[in-house]
Motif scaffolding. Structure first.
Motif, short mmCIF file in Angstrom:
data_model
loop_
_atom_site.label_atom_id
_atom_site.label_comp_id
_atom_site.label_asym_id
_atom_site.label_seq_id
_atom_site.Cartn_x
_atom_site.Cartn_y
_atom_site.Cartn_z
N ILE A 131 -10.70 8.90 -5.07
CA ILE A 131 -10.05 7.66 -5.48
C ILE A 131 -9.77 6.95 -4.40
O ILE A 131 -8.75 7.17 -3.43
N ILE A 132 -10.56 5.84 -4.13
CA ILE A 132 -10.68 5.09 -2.80
C ILE A 132 -9.56 3.92 -2.91
O ILE A 132 -9.37 3.43 -1.88
N ARG A 133 -8.93 3.66 -4.01
CA ARG A 133 -7.96 2.65 -4.23
C ARG A 133 -7.24 2.78 -5.45
O ARG A 133 -7.72 2.83 -6.52
N VAL A 134 -6.16 2.34 -5.66
CA VAL A 134 -5.20 2.07 -6.75
C VAL A 134 -4.23 0.97 -6.50
O VAL A 134 -3.41 0.95 -5.57
N GLY A 135 -4.61 -0.09 -7.17
CA GLY A 135 -3.93 -1.38 -6.87
C GLY A 135 -4.66 -2.13 -5.76
O GLY A 135 -5.37 -1.68 -4.77
N LEU A 136 -4.68 -3.58 -6.19
CA LEU A 136 -5.09 -4.34 -5.08
C LEU A 136 -4.53 -4.32 -3.59
O LEU A 136 -3.39 -4.05 -3.68
N GLN A 137 -5.13 -4.35 -2.60
CA GLN A 137 -4.51 -4.51 -1.28
C GLN A 137 -3.59 -5.63 -1.15
O GLN A 137 -3.73 -6.82 -1.52
N ASN A 138 -2.62 -5.08 -0.57
CA ASN A 138 -1.64 -6.26 -0.15
C ASN A 138 -2.05 -7.18 0.90
O ASN A 138 -2.30 -6.46 2.03
N THR A 139 -2.07 -8.60 0.69
CA THR A 139 -2.50 -9.53 1.68
C THR A 139 -1.52 -10.85 1.59
O THR A 139 -0.62 -10.94 0.63
N GLU A 140 -2.04 -11.68 2.26
CA GLU A 140 -1.07 -13.14 1.99
C GLU A 140 -1.23 -13.81 0.88
O GLU A 140 -0.26 -14.15 0.14
N GLU A 141 -2.48 -13.52 0.08
CA GLU A 141 -2.82 -14.15 -1.00
C GLU A 141 -2.21 -12.98 -2.36
O GLU A 141 -1.75 -13.74 -3.32
N ILE A 142 -2.37 -11.63 -2.03
CA ILE A 142 -2.01 -10.95 -3.08
C ILE A 142 -0.52 -10.20 -2.55
O ILE A 142 -0.59 -9.46 -1.79
N ALA A 143 0.38 -10.99 -3.02
CA ALA A 143 1.61 -10.55 -2.70
C ALA A 143 2.75 -10.90 -3.82
O ALA A 143 2.36 -11.09 -5.05
N ASP A 144 3.89 -10.62 -3.55
CA ASP A 144 5.07 -10.83 -4.74
C ASP A 144 4.91 -12.24 -5.23
O ASP A 144 4.92 -13.14 -4.35
N PRO A 145 4.92 -12.38 -6.55
CA PRO A 145 4.82 -13.61 -7.18
C PRO A 145 6.00 -14.61 -6.88
O PRO A 145 5.97 -15.64 -6.96
N GLN A 146 7.11 -13.94 -6.28
CA GLN A 146 8.18 -14.93 -6.03
C GLN A 146 7.73 -15.56 -4.59
O GLN A 146 8.58 -16.59 -4.22
N ASN A 147 6.74 -15.12 -3.91
CA ASN A 147 6.43 -15.72 -2.68
C ASN A 147 5.40 -16.79 -2.94
O ASN A 147 4.62 -16.79 -3.89
N LYS A 148 5.94 -18.09 -2.50
CA LYS A 148 5.28 -19.16 -2.79
C LYS A 148 3.84 -19.26 -2.25
O LYS A 148 2.98 -19.87 -2.84
N GLU A 149 3.60 -18.53 -1.29
CA GLU A 149 2.19 -18.36 -0.61
C GLU A 149 1.27 -17.47 -1.51
O GLU A 149 0.03 -17.62 -1.23
N SER A 150 1.85 -16.76 -2.54
CA SER A 150 1.26 -15.83 -3.37
C SER A 150 0.22 -16.40 -4.17
O SER A 150 0.82 -17.40 -4.97
N GLU A 151 -0.82 -15.85 -4.46
CA GLU A 151 -1.74 -16.33 -5.60
C GLU A 151 -1.56 -15.43 -6.91
O GLU A 151 -2.15 -15.74 -7.95
N VAL A 152 -0.44 -14.47 -6.83
CA VAL A 152 -0.15 -13.93 -8.01
C VAL A 152 0.77 -14.46 -8.77
O VAL A 152 1.78 -14.85 -8.23
N VAL A 153 0.60 -14.70 -9.80
CA VAL A 153 1.74 -15.23 -10.82
C VAL A 153 2.46 -14.46 -11.54
O VAL A 153 3.67 -14.72 -11.72
N ALA A 154 2.09 -13.47 -12.04
CA ALA A 154 2.64 -12.23 -12.78
C ALA A 154 1.97 -10.73 -12.70
O ALA A 154 0.69 -10.86 -12.47
N GLY A 155 2.42 -9.97 -13.29
CA GLY A 155 1.92 -8.65 -13.34
C GLY A 155 2.55 -7.37 -12.59
O GLY A 155 3.27 -7.70 -11.86
N PRO A 156 1.81 -6.28 -12.71
CA PRO A 156 2.64 -5.19 -11.87
C PRO A 156 2.17 -5.13 -10.54
O PRO A 156 1.69 -4.12 -10.05
N TYR A 157 2.65 -6.07 -9.79
CA TYR A 157 2.34 -6.01 -8.40
C TYR A 157 3.58 -5.14 -7.61
O TYR A 157 4.79 -5.11 -7.90
N HIS A 158 2.90 -4.64 -6.62
CA HIS A 158 4.07 -3.77 -5.69
C HIS A 158 3.31 -3.61 -4.51
O HIS A 158 2.08 -3.26 -4.46
N PRO A 159 4.07 -3.84 -3.42
CA PRO A 159 3.20 -3.74 -1.94
C PRO A 159 2.69 -2.22 -1.76
O PRO A 159 1.70 -2.03 -0.87
#
Length: 351
Positions: free
Chosen positions: A236-264
């Motif tokens: 199992i080489i990955r579970v969840g997208l890698q945390n980056t500047e783009e893939i971050a908490d939806p509350q972060n204005k710089e994040s490209e994520v709008v919603a969903g089960p995000y967790h760093p």
């Protein structure tokens, strides 16, 4: 044992015949410019500057888009660029990710020529209705054919699947895992669906037509999937997208994520949940009311046993009134544990 390093080269949306409902590779990867052999060489050289070759096993990976659907001339340019580093002894291998419907014998012969070792297929689901609903543009029969061809030609096969696609259920995802196991991949990536900006899924989310999985539910489903693949010795080489500047908490204005089960630390949540189940299961088998227990594990497993922000320690105390004492021992095999009762309720009452 040498540490494995992957040099990622993103080719977002190049070759993709359609836009999947959940996908905006340019947002996810942060790669805005078109990939060329010059740009690829620059990326590889920058990574190699910071890697001590004698301590590393290095692989160049072409991610994003659909590598084998790219115009053949550009495929060969990029592969030739990477292959030069193999011939110079600076890199061990190449891996690519692509679509199941973009694999055939001619393509595999070309990849073999440039010493590609690993091919990852974006499967996402084994349910044809869900694939169509997500605008994937292929069916599961394509996955089966491509997987068999890849293995027959001697490549290392990897699969990628998603959890929480539109109209997908836990049963669909369990069935997808069962079907993938039958195709004998060497590795798997599991991605819970995140709603990303400028996708069709974002539009559905805003219109109330799609509801992303809550974090707790996503962790529970992924926990079952990880257990299934691990039981069959599939890496199992990955579970969840890698945390980056783009893939971050939806509350972060710089994040490209709008919603969903995000967790760093999504993978840690999943692995900690597995450890919690294992510890509780062992305690229940002891047939005695436990007050305090010592769990001995390999140091590599220690953080997952404790849980993110000591979640497992707190949950054991709140749910079963059991105090957890952790001991680390390098002699214990990774993934295994020793449990010792320190105090029972009878001991506690006699004090």
């Amino acid at each position: 044992m040498k540490k494995q390093y992957i040099i990622p080269i993103f080719v977002p949306h190049l070759g993709c015949p359609n836009d999947c409902i959940f996908c905006n590779q340019k947002s996810i990867s942060g790669q805005k410019k078109k990939m060329t052999k010059e740009e690829a060489k620059k990326i590889i050289d920058n990574y190699l500057k910071n890697i001590k070759k004698d301590e590393a096993q290095i692989e160049i990976a072409f991610y994003g888009g659909s590598f084998t659907a790219i115009e053949t001339s550009l495929q060969e340019e990029l592969l030739e660029t990477a292959y030069e580093y193999i011939k110079e002894g600076k890199v061990e291998s190449i891996r690519i990710s692509t679509r199941p419907d973009c694999i055939d014998k001619e393509t595999l012969k070309r990849l073999k020529k440039y010493k590609v070792k690993t091919i990852e297929l974006g499967v996402q689901s084994a349910n044809d209705y869900i694939l169509k609903r997500s605008n994937r543009g292929h069916n599961f029969e394509d996955v089966k054919k491509a997987s068999k061809l890849i293995r027959w030609y001697g490549f290392k096969l990897g699969h990628q699947m998603m959890v929480g696609l539109p109209e997908s259920t836990r049963i669909d995802e369990i069935n997808t895992a069962k079907f993938l196991i039958k195709l004998k991949p060497k590795m798997i990536r599991i991605y819970p669906v995140l709603v990303v900006k400028n996708t069709k899924l974002e539009k559905e989310y805003q219109e109330g037509k799609y509801e992303p999985l809550p974090l707790v539910q996503a962790v529970e489903v992924c926990k079952e999937l990880v257990r299934m693949f691990a039981d069959k010795n599939i890496e199992i080489i990955r579970v969840g997208l890698q945390n980056t500047e783009e893939i971050a908490d939806p509350q972060n204005k710089e994040s490209e994520v709008v919603a969903g089960p995000y967790h760093p630390a999504f993978r840690q949540l999943v692995e900690s949940a597995l450890w919690y189940d294992a510890i509780v299961g062992k305690i229940k088998k002891l047939n005695v009311k436990v007050k305090e227990v010592k769990v001995t594990v390999n140091p590599i497993d220690a953080n997952n046993v404790i849980g993110h922000k000591k979640e497992n320690v707190l949950k054991l105390k709140d749910t079963y009134d059991v105090d957890l004492i952790l001991k680390q021992d390098k002699e214990v095999k990774q993934g295994k544990s020793k449990i010792e009762i320190i105090k029972t309720y009878n001991d506690f009452l006699e004090e």
